[in-house]
Design an enzyme around this catalytic site. Structure first.
Site, PDB file in Angstrom:
ATOM      1  N   LYS A 292       0.859  -1.182   0.000  1.00 48.02           N
ATOM      2  CA  LYS A 292       0.000   0.000   0.000  1.00 48.02           C
ATOM      3  C   LYS A 292       0.895   1.231   0.000  1.00 48.02           C
ATOM      4  CE  LYS A 292      -1.941   2.876   2.690  1.00 48.02           C
ATOM      5  NZ  LYS A 292      -1.826   4.070   1.817  1.00 48.02           N
TER       6      LYS A 292
ATOM      7  N   GLU B  17      10.127   1.287  10.359  1.00 48.35           N
ATOM      8  CA  GLU B  17      11.069   2.407  10.212  1.00 48.35           C
ATOM      9  C   GLU B  17      10.243   3.664  10.426  1.00 48.35           C
ATOM     10  OE1 GLU B  17      13.102   1.963   6.448  1.00 48.35           O
ATOM     11  OE2 GLU B  17      13.835  -0.011   7.009  1.00 48.35           O
TER      12      GLU B  17
ATOM     13  N   CYS C 160      13.587  11.112   6.617  1.00 46.63           N
ATOM     14  CA  CYS C 160      13.517  10.741   8.033  1.00 46.63           C
ATOM     15  C   CYS C 160      14.868  10.871   8.717  1.00 46.63           C
ATOM     16  CB  CYS C 160      13.014   9.314   8.162  1.00 46.63           C
ATOM     17  SG  CYS C 160      14.100   8.141   7.345  1.00 46.63           S
TER      18      CYS C 160
ATOM     19  N   GLU D 265       9.253  16.084  15.623  1.00 50.68           N
ATOM     20  CA  GLU D 265       9.657  15.951  14.217  1.00 50.68           C
ATOM     21  C   GLU D 265       8.810  16.905  13.371  1.00 50.68           C
ATOM     22  OE1 GLU D 265       8.402  12.470  11.880  1.00 50.68           O
ATOM     23  OE2 GLU D 265      10.470  12.271  11.211  1.00 50.68           O
TER      24      GLU D 265
END
Ligand code: NAD
Ligand code: 6OD
Length: 496
Positions: free
Chosen positions: A188, A264, A298, A400
């Site tokens: 997906k 992750e 990231c 973040e």
């Protein structure tokens, strides 16, 4: 070479699921796919309902019993190499599809995303031959001399759930090992970036991958393809890249049936610059780590700690590097900086830009939206931004942001820099800049992360373990490390 214009992407005007070797539609209303550089709708995407997801999982389950299961390792490796070649043969189309979905500069898509998308298949083709098995001779009174050896079998049907920032790269980083070790997949992709995964279906078919081995379903997370896939009881394991909060939801779904996960997740990575470093290299490296892909990496550096004697010089040179970035048409040779992925993400990032001011930041550069020609005015642009002067408890330093921005703070002692770098619930990556190798080893060992780079950033050897510590992930992928997740290890004990 960097292409300078897009080939036609007619087959991607309407984006369908890819199941059991065929493109299929679904009954839900289609959703829009927008070009982030302009904000314009560029395609319509089918959204999977629970029945479509079940069809994909069923196809993947059946394919586990088909010709895929009986291929030798060498034959599977050949298929993977054909996949790498297939992406390269259609390089310009993949570049154009990635640019259309993300708005990233052609130079970036053609030097990072698509080449790595192809290379991932080659690296894991090599791993098929490289993966060894363990063996022990028992030395217990009841079993002296018995031979024990490890037998690895595929996990089965793997759900692969992907983010939007490096779509082909991050998807193939999981699909390649899954296939290399004999599994079948249902992928997906992010709702923001459906195109390259869809195109990969054709490459799979042309490379001779049996029907049902690689399946793609489109849609969103909750009450859509993501949730239906992770909750499907016939999915044997889930590998996911994305936000830590989404990982929590997926882990809850995986708990039913006690299915393994490989995650992750997010990061709030710290860079540390010591006064003894090569300052030009450090500035270039930190600029790249803060602004590449408009900060939507990231592994990017959003917190920079600089030893006080070089702090002023570092900030001034980093400002110059940020201001040299050129936003614009992704296909223009001069463009080196792209938009954010969506209006929602731009609003989030601009929210942090406002918060930085509220918390007393000095804006060294940026902080707003760039002036662009009318054709790009509807795109999701923000300026590369540098702050100083924020308190360490500001949300801008703790959370973040995933935008093109960083905060730079001075430090006086090595232990202080380490403590500040470690003061985060995340633990994905760090970049350390120093001319003292002994210090480099010491600091790399002290920062609690999955990946520590010294005098470099995002320098990847794909045989190495990749993943995050703390809330930045679960497990390691890369090289043979993926065997732990992508295979089941059985011990065979033979009494001789
Ligand atoms: P996201 O978590 O919002 O979405 C990722 C994927 O999960 C999408 O396909 C989305 O549709 C799906 N999803 C969302 N909710 C779901 C649910 N409840 N069940 C199943 N699927 C669901 O992340 P994003 O915004 O696409 O990507 C940005 C994030 O990804 C950042 O936090 C970034 O740090 C992280 N990321 C991490 C790495 C890494 O290697 N650690 C790499 C890239 C991105
Ligand atoms: O290089 C890789 O394999 C990898 N997984 C990179 C992740 C980048 C995050 O945005």
């Amino acid at each position: 070479m960097t292409p300078t214009s897009s080939p036609p992407l007619a087959d991607l005007a309407v984006i369908r699921h890819f199941i059991d070797g065929r493109y299929v539609e679904s009954p839900r209303p289609l959703f829009d796919n927008r070009d982030p550089a302009t904000g314009k709708v560029v395609a319509q995407v089918h959204e999977a309902d629970a029945a479509i997801v079940a069809h994909a999982v069923d196809a993947a389950r059946r394919a586990l019993q088909g010709p895929w299961a009986t291929l030798s390792g060498q034959a599977r490796a050949k298929v993977l190499r054909r996949l790498a070649d297939g992406i390269r043969d259609r390089f310009d189309e993949f570049v154009a599809a990635e640019i259309r979905d993300t708005g990233k500069p052609a130079s970036l898509a053609s030097h990072l995303d698509i080449p790595r998308g192809a290379a991932n298949f080659e690296v894991f083709a090599d791993q098929i031959a490289a993966s060894a098995t363990e063996a022990f001779r028992s030395d217990t009174p009841d079993g002296r001399g018995a031979l024990n050896y490890g037998l690895r079998t595929p996990r089965g049907v793997i759900a692969v759930i992907c983010p939007w920032n490096l779509p082909l790269l991050l998807m193939t980083w999981k699909v390649a090992p899954a296939l290399a070790f004999g599994n079948t997949v249902v992928v997906k992709p992010s709702e923001e970036t459906p195109s390259t995964t869809t195109l990969l279906g054709e490459v799979m078919r042309d490379a001779g991958v049996p029907d049902g081995v690689f399946n793609v379903v489109h849609g969103f997370g909750p009450d859509s393809a993501g949730q239906y896939l992770t909750e499907h009881p016939d999915v044997d394991a889930i590998t996911f890249t994305g936000e830590t909060r989404t990982g929590t939801a997926i882990m809850q779904a995986a708990a039913v049936g006690v299915r393994p996960v490989s995650f992750e997740l997010g990061g709030k990575n710290a860079g540390i610059v010591f006064a003894d470093c090569d300052l030009d290299a450090a500035v270039a490296g930190i600029a790249r780590s803060a602004f590449l892909n408009s900060g939507q990496v990231c592994l990017g550096t959003e917190r920079v700690y600089v030893e006080r004697p070089v702090f002023e010089a570092f900030v001034s040179r980093l400002k110059t590097a940020a201001e040299a970035l050129v936003p614009g048409d992704p296909w223009a040779e001069s463009t080196s900086f792209g938009p954010l992925i969506s209006s929602r993400h731009r609003d989030k990032v601009l929210g942090y830009y406002a918060r930085a001011l509220d918390d007393g930041a000095t804006v060294v550069t940026g902080g707003g939206v760039p002036q662009l020609p009318d054709a790009l005015a509807g795109g999701y642009w923000v300026q590369p931004t540098i702050w100083t002067g924020l308190p360490e408890d500001s949300a801008v330093i703790r959370e973040e942001i995933f935008g093109p921005c960083c905060h730079v703070a001075p430090f006086d002692r090595e232990d202080e820099a380490i403590a500040r770098a470690n003061a985060s619930p995340y633990g994905l990556a760090t970049t350390i800049w120093t001319g003292d190798l002994t210090r480099a080893h010491r600091v790399a060992a002290a920062i609690e992360v999955g990946v520590a780079w010294v005098n470099c950033w995002f320098l990847r050897d794909l045989r190495t373990a990749f993943g995050g510590a703390r809330q930045s992930g679960i497990g390691r992928e890369g090289g043979v490390h993926g065997l732990e997740f992508y295979t089941e290890l059985r011990n065979v004990c033979i009494k001789l």
